[in-house]
Write an enzyme that holds these catalytic residues in place. Structure first.
Site: not given
Length: 308
Positions: A181, A231, A301
């Site tokens: 990420r 998420s 996130e």
């Protein structure tokens, strides 16, 4: 409210129909949350984007590039500054003429549309991205991934523009420094314009079947019927965020219109009228309770964007 002088200068660069004043960011994020930004400007050519960035830098105006807003949580107070979006030529996609196993895709193109284009041309490798609700540029920024695949696996090179609009240059996939990420874009603040993606020839029906299977898994396991940013937490080194959240007894926990999804605990969802404050408060509760229960500190996130 932006000053008229700035708006007039922006309007010399892009047409008026590409400028929105006091635009709600809830219209530009998958969470459907966020107050008004001073200005939202869509740049449709490299020239428009370059001149716009030069102007914003010379005037010392705060700005932020936004794709589909599928990983963003804007403040209820909105955003003091200019939101820049890409359109026009940045939505273009084509098979690279010199190599029929590569495609060139604009940063404003939706990931799902890119995966469909690859499938229609008998190219495999982007199936994992078919259900991710973001733009290609946003996926590059975050090194987006799902079901064992990520952008790192397929990106050959990226064409970028310096954050001050001064130069267009290219980085290889390795130079993009993709990790979980993460990418170099999160540090250099430059803007991805286009990417070359390396894929492999395969049967269209086989690709379609894989995409359909992943779509069914997503429908079965994820709260796709509610607005969210996907998420909410990064995957910790030890374990999975959803399992840790569930073990802490937080499944279904609600603050205002924000809820830890009863279908998948890794998602904080907007069950109706959620504010940014609701979501932030719920994220804080989850972080504290999980750490208390397991000793593991979850990291969001979702990117939280302050008003100023």
């Amino acid at each position: 409210m932006p000053n008229t002088n700035l708006l007039n200068k922006i309007n010399t660069i892009v047409p008026e129909d590409q400028i929105r004043v006091e635009e709600l960011m809830s219209k530009h994020t998958s969470f459907r949350i966020g107050g008004a930004a001073d200005v939202v400007v869509t740049a449709c050519t490299e020239k428009e984007l370059s001149e716009l960035l030069k102007l914003l830098h010379s005037e010392d105006i705060r700005y932020m590039l936004v794709g589909n807003g599928s990983d963003l949580l804007f403040a209820d107070e909105g955003y003091r500054g200019v939101i820049v979006k890409l359109g026009g030529e940045f939505e273009h996609i084509e098979v690279v003429p010199s190599c029929d196993e590569e495609i060139r895709v604009g940063a404003a193109r939706m990931l799902s549309s890119t995966a469909n284009f690859a499938r229609d041309n008998g190219l495999s490798g982007l199936e994992f991205a078919s259900g991710i609700p973001g733009t290609f540029g946003g996926a590059l920024f975050m090194n987006a991934g799902a079901y064992g695949g990520e952008m790192k696996d397929v990106v050959e090179s990226v064409t970028l523009m310096k954050s001050d609009g001064s130069e267009v240059y290219e980085l290889s996939g390795e130079e993009m420094e993709f990790s979980y990420r993460n990418s170099v874009l999160q540090y250099n603040e430059d803007i991805a314009l286009f990417a070359k993606v390396r894929l492999r020839k395969d049967d269209k029906e086989a690709i379609t079947e894989r995409m359909n299977n992943l779509a069914e898994r997503r429908r079965m396991k994820q709260p796709v019927n509610f607005p969210s940013a996907g998420s909410t937490f990064k995957r910790p080194v030890d374990g999975y965020a959803a399992a840790l959240i569930e073990e802490a007894g937080l499944k279904g926990r609600t603050v205002g219109g924000a809820q830890v999804s009863e279908k998948h605990s890794g998602f904080v969802i907007n069950i109706g009228g959620a504010t940014s404050k609701d979501v932030r408060e719920l994220i804080e509760i989850v972080t504290q309770e999980v750490e208390k229960n397991s000793g593991i500190k979850l990291e969001p996130e979702v990117r939280i964007i302050e008003a100023e």
